[in-house]
Motif scaffolding. Structure first.
Motif, PDB file in Angstrom:
ATOM      1  N   PRO A  26     -15.933 -12.057  47.484  1.00 60.35           N
ATOM      2  CA  PRO A  26     -17.021 -11.773  48.162  1.00 60.35           C
ATOM      3  C   PRO A  26     -18.495 -11.916  47.465  1.00 60.35           C
ATOM      4  O   PRO A  26     -18.470 -11.952  46.175  1.00 60.35           O
ATOM      5  CB  PRO A  26     -17.025 -10.176  48.396  1.00 60.35           C
ATOM      6  CG  PRO A  26     -15.384  -9.969  48.159  1.00 60.35           C
ATOM      7  CD  PRO A  26     -14.922 -11.154  47.292  1.00 60.35           C
ATOM      8  N   ARG A  27     -19.441 -12.475  47.803  1.00 60.13           N
ATOM      9  CA  ARG A  27     -20.627 -12.884  46.974  1.00 60.13           C
ATOM     10  C   ARG A  27     -21.397 -11.843  46.258  1.00 60.13           C
ATOM     11  O   ARG A  27     -21.619 -11.845  45.181  1.00 60.13           O
ATOM     12  CB  ARG A  27     -21.543 -13.536  48.066  1.00 60.13           C
ATOM     13  CG  ARG A  27     -22.921 -13.721  47.530  1.00 60.13           C
ATOM     14  CD  ARG A  27     -24.008 -14.408  48.485  1.00 60.13           C
ATOM     15  NE  ARG A  27     -25.253 -14.804  47.745  1.00 60.13           N
ATOM     16  CZ  ARG A  27     -25.470 -15.807  47.316  1.00 60.13           C
ATOM     17  NH1 ARG A  27     -24.586 -16.678  46.968  1.00 60.13           N
ATOM     18  NH2 ARG A  27     -26.431 -16.081  46.509  1.00 60.13           N
ATOM     19  N   SER A  28     -21.302 -10.623  46.998  1.00 56.78           N
ATOM     20  CA  SER A  28     -21.804  -9.376  46.111  1.00 56.78           C
ATOM     21  C   SER A  28     -21.099  -9.117  44.983  1.00 56.78           C
ATOM     22  O   SER A  28     -21.499  -8.945  43.836  1.00 56.78           O
ATOM     23  CB  SER A  28     -21.685  -8.076  47.180  1.00 56.78           C
ATOM     24  OG  SER A  28     -20.399  -7.875  47.640  1.00 56.78           O
ATOM     25  N   SER A  29     -19.457  -9.391  45.044  1.00 59.31           N
ATOM     26  CA  SER A  29     -18.733  -8.983  43.741  1.00 59.31           C
ATOM     27  C   SER A  29     -19.107 -10.181  42.800  1.00 59.31           C
ATOM     28  O   SER A  29     -19.147  -9.932  41.614  1.00 59.31           O
ATOM     29  CB  SER A  29     -17.252  -9.138  44.229  1.00 59.31           C
ATOM     30  OG  SER A  29     -16.852  -8.149  44.960  1.00 59.31           O
ATOM     31  N   VAL A  34     -21.466 -11.680  37.695  1.00 61.90           N
ATOM     32  CA  VAL A  34     -22.178 -12.555  36.789  1.00 61.90           C
ATOM     33  C   VAL A  34     -23.358 -11.777  36.045  1.00 61.90           C
ATOM     34  O   VAL A  34     -23.430 -11.989  34.892  1.00 61.90           O
ATOM     35  CB  VAL A  34     -23.271 -13.579  37.812  1.00 61.90           C
ATOM     36  CG1 VAL A  34     -24.249 -14.218  37.236  1.00 61.90           C
ATOM     37  CG2 VAL A  34     -22.430 -14.575  38.268  1.00 61.90           C
ATOM     38  N   PHE A  35     -23.786 -10.672  36.666  1.00 63.56           N
ATOM     39  CA  PHE A  35     -24.706  -9.789  35.921  1.00 63.56           C
ATOM     40  C   PHE A  35     -24.183  -8.911  34.680  1.00 63.56           C
ATOM     41  O   PHE A  35     -24.556  -9.115  33.743  1.00 63.56           O
ATOM     42  CB  PHE A  35     -25.286  -8.538  37.038  1.00 63.56           C
ATOM     43  CG  PHE A  35     -26.191  -7.710  36.162  1.00 63.56           C
ATOM     44  CD1 PHE A  35     -27.534  -8.049  36.083  1.00 63.56           C
ATOM     45  CD2 PHE A  35     -25.850  -6.613  36.102  1.00 63.56           C
ATOM     46  CE1 PHE A  35     -28.419  -7.209  35.566  1.00 63.56           C
ATOM     47  CE2 PHE A  35     -26.449  -5.561  35.560  1.00 63.56           C
ATOM     48  CZ  PHE A  35     -28.000  -6.008  35.442  1.00 63.56           C
ATOM     49  N   LEU A  39     -24.679  -9.939  30.842  1.00 62.96           N
ATOM     50  CA  LEU A  39     -25.312  -9.135  30.002  1.00 62.96           C
ATOM     51  C   LEU A  39     -24.508  -8.904  28.570  1.00 62.96           C
ATOM     52  O   LEU A  39     -25.053  -9.012  27.266  1.00 62.96           O
ATOM     53  CB  LEU A  39     -25.495  -7.690  30.497  1.00 62.96           C
ATOM     54  CG  LEU A  39     -26.336  -7.497  31.713  1.00 62.96           C
ATOM     55  CD1 LEU A  39     -26.354  -6.128  31.983  1.00 62.96           C
ATOM     56  CD2 LEU A  39     -27.802  -7.609  30.815  1.00 62.96           C
ATOM     57  N   LEU A  40     -23.063  -9.095  28.953  1.00 67.29           N
ATOM     58  CA  LEU A  40     -22.265  -9.027  27.590  1.00 67.29           C
ATOM     59  C   LEU A  40     -22.392 -10.275  26.921  1.00 67.29           C
ATOM     60  O   LEU A  40     -22.643 -10.252  25.445  1.00 67.29           O
ATOM     61  CB  LEU A  40     -20.838  -8.981  28.048  1.00 67.29           C
ATOM     62  CG  LEU A  40     -20.346  -7.511  28.621  1.00 67.29           C
ATOM     63  CD1 LEU A  40     -18.961  -7.665  29.246  1.00 67.29           C
ATOM     64  CD2 LEU A  40     -20.458  -6.513  27.382  1.00 67.29           C
ATOM     65  N   SER A  41     -22.378 -11.525  27.380  1.00 67.34           N
ATOM     66  CA  SER A  41     -22.543 -12.653  26.816  1.00 67.34           C
ATOM     67  C   SER A  41     -23.849 -12.850  26.131  1.00 67.34           C
ATOM     68  O   SER A  41     -23.863 -13.598  24.927  1.00 67.34           O
ATOM     69  CB  SER A  41     -22.146 -13.805  27.707  1.00 67.34           C
ATOM     70  OG  SER A  41     -21.056 -13.713  28.280  1.00 67.34           O
ATOM     71  N   LEU A 163     -26.994 -19.394  33.031  1.00 64.18           N
ATOM     72  CA  LEU A 163     -28.335 -19.255  33.767  1.00 64.18           C
ATOM     73  C   LEU A 163     -28.724 -17.902  33.205  1.00 64.18           C
ATOM     74  O   LEU A 163     -29.944 -17.568  32.774  1.00 64.18           O
ATOM     75  CB  LEU A 163     -28.499 -19.209  35.363  1.00 64.18           C
ATOM     76  CG  LEU A 163     -29.977 -18.812  35.835  1.00 64.18           C
ATOM     77  CD1 LEU A 163     -31.038 -19.469  35.498  1.00 64.18           C
ATOM     78  CD2 LEU A 163     -29.640 -18.689  37.580  1.00 64.18           C
ATOM     79  N   LEU A 164     -28.186 -16.836  33.495  1.00 64.92           N
ATOM     80  CA  LEU A 164     -28.453 -15.371  33.154  1.00 64.92           C
ATOM     81  C   LEU A 164     -28.581 -15.310  31.521  1.00 64.92           C
ATOM     82  O   LEU A 164     -29.322 -14.836  30.771  1.00 64.92           O
ATOM     83  CB  LEU A 164     -27.454 -14.401  33.474  1.00 64.92           C
ATOM     84  CG  LEU A 164     -27.727 -12.904  33.255  1.00 64.92           C
ATOM     85  CD1 LEU A 164     -29.257 -12.613  33.630  1.00 64.92           C
ATOM     86  CD2 LEU A 164     -26.774 -12.065  33.944  1.00 64.92           C
ATOM     87  N   VAL A 165     -27.445 -15.959  30.872  1.00 67.31           N
ATOM     88  CA  VAL A 165     -27.129 -15.966  29.476  1.00 67.31           C
ATOM     89  C   VAL A 165     -28.717 -16.816  28.774  1.00 67.31           C
ATOM     90  O   VAL A 165     -29.227 -16.465  27.763  1.00 67.31           O
ATOM     91  CB  VAL A 165     -26.023 -16.542  28.845  1.00 67.31           C
ATOM     92  CG1 VAL A 165     -25.978 -16.676  27.327  1.00 67.31           C
ATOM     93  CG2 VAL A 165     -25.010 -15.669  29.195  1.00 67.31           C
ATOM     94  N   GLY A 166     -29.007 -17.684  29.496  1.00 74.25           N
ATOM     95  CA  GLY A 166     -30.023 -18.561  28.999  1.00 74.25           C
ATOM     96  C   GLY A 166     -31.240 -17.669  28.926  1.00 74.25           C
ATOM     97  O   GLY A 166     -32.360 -18.070  28.291  1.00 74.25           O
TER      98      GLY A 166
END
Length: 430
Positions: A26-29, A34-35, A39-41, A163-166
């Motif tokens: 599911p997209r929400s999952s 990703v979030f 954060l961890l990465s 993208l988030l880690v960047g």
């Protein structure tokens, strides 16, 4: 929605032992995953990037040379390398959550200890410990992705994750520069401790176990069994070639990360805040590269995307070396070239990671991720330290660009050799 919604089916929520259900999530999952993994990465990136603007002030405050301050960065790289090699197999044997919780907790405590370090030697030792702990987030995040996704889905997820880690290398130095306006460099490590507490809360209260008890049972061997797995990975060209490409490319990028604070200050007269802005702009290039990579999935295969990134990075650092050797380097021209280099890095990282990890079974994803990270940080941290080994321990734009050019060329050479060997094997079968 609770993070526990990431559990693939109700029975997994009760027992934490069921494998993720196949098929599209599911997209929400996916967004939540990703979030949290982002954060961890990003923690390891923050630990390396947040204090970069403070290098000159750390050297002055602790009475250290530039090369000694750079070694605090090398120390955390070595910690990340050693930690991943140990934590990856642990996560294959005991599951992902337990080692991750311990790692995040130790990272938080070591960050507080760094904030009160009395000398550059003590800071280097504490940074090594901090790297050992931060390795848990880096290696287990990749293993969780392998537990959950396959093939192009994995490459697509890695692009979203990067993208988030960047954002960490883009925003980290900016935040570090602003923290220096209100306090000393020690405040930066307090901020890292706060980030560790936030990660600890997310993992403890929400992140589900993604490795089933049955899969852990397949890796029940200890000691020599784990060593055999690592040796097998080292001898598997499908794993070791993209891993070396990733490590050498990281060495190119990390050389820039570790040296440019001093280079920009000494040769271009930038302030910590100006350096932070330049570093953030260049990091945006990596984010854009990752998004281009995601858009190319399905239109261009993984190896071709990787090749494009390798050729582009070699060309850009070649221009940088030429500018340095001819005396034509200016802050604007160097920033522009580094932006292109970081854009190309955005193509290299997710594709090299996908090629290395996707060819391995889920039961050794932790060990594979660990070895990939170990090679990345050991080779990257070791080669980057060469830039400060000149006369007086000073980094210069010439030494920085020279190391970057050598590592970019080596990464492309590994790709060419792998392609040649693959072609020879296919011809032999025919």
């Amino acid at each position: 929605m609770s993070l526990t919604a990431l559990r693939p089916r109700p029975s997994a929520a009760r027992t934490a032992s069921a494998a993720p259900a196949p098929g599209r999530k599911p997209r929400s999952s996916v967004v939540l995953l990703v979030f949290v993994l982002g954060l961890l990465s990003a923690t390891s990136s923050l630990a390396t990037d947040l204090y970069l603007p403070a290098f000159p002030s750390i050297a002055a405050d602790l009475g250290a040379t530039q090369s000694q301050v750079q070694l605090t960065l090398t120390a955390i790289m070595i910690g990340l390398a050693v930690g991943q090699l140990a934590i990856g197999p642990m996560s294959d044997r005991w599951g992902r959550r337990g080692p991750l919780l311990v790692g995040v907790a130790v990272f938080t405590l070591s960050s507080l200890a760094c904030a009160v370090a009395p000398s550059v030697e003590a800071l280097s030792v504490l940074r090594f410990v901090q790297g050992l702990a931060a390795a848990a987030g880096a290696v287990i995040s990749r293993a969780v992705v392998r537990d959950t996704f396959d093939g192009d889905d994995g490459a697509r997820f890695f692009s979203r994750l990067v993208l988030l880690v960047g954002l960490a290398p883009m925003l980290g130095p900016m935040l570090g520069g602003q923290l220096l306006l209100v306090g000393s460099w020690r405040l930066i490590f307090v901020a890292l401790a706060v980030a560790g507490l936030v990660n600890l809360a997310f993992v403890f209260f929400g992140l589900p176990e993604t490795l089933s008890r049955e899969q852990r049972g397949q890796r029940g061997q200890r000691g020599r069994g784990s060593l055999r797995v690592l040796v097998r990975l080292l001898l598997d060209v499908r794993f070791i070639a993209p891993s070396l490409i990733m490590a050498l490319s990281f060495a190119m990028t990390f050389t820039y990360i570790s040296a440019f604070s001093f280079v920009s200050h000494d040769e271009f007269g930038t302030t910590p805040q100006q350096f932070s802005l330049i570093f953030g702009v260049n990091s945006l290039g990596m984010v854009l590269g990752n998004q281009v990579n995601a858009a190319l999935i399905g239109r261009m295969d993984t190896s071709r995307r990787l090749l494009a990134g390798l050729v582009g990075s070699l060309a850009s650092v070649g221009v940088l070396a030429a500018l340095a050797l001819t005396g034509g380097a200016s802050l604007v021209s160097v920033t522009a070239v580094l932006f292109v280099m970081m854009f190309c890095t955005g193509l290299i990282s997710p594709n090299a990671t996908t090629l290395a990890i996707a060819g391995q079974p889920a039961s050794v994803a932790g060990a594979g991720s660990a070895l990939l990270g170990t090679l990345q940080f050991a080779i990257g941290g070791g080669l980057a330290a060469v830039t400060g080994m000149g006369e007086g321990g000073q980094a210069s734009i010439v030494s920085m660009s020279g190391v970057m050019l050598a590592t970019a060329a080596a990464a492309l050479a590994v790709f060419v050799v792998q392609a040649y060997l693959g072609s020879a094997r296919r011809s032999a079968r025919v």
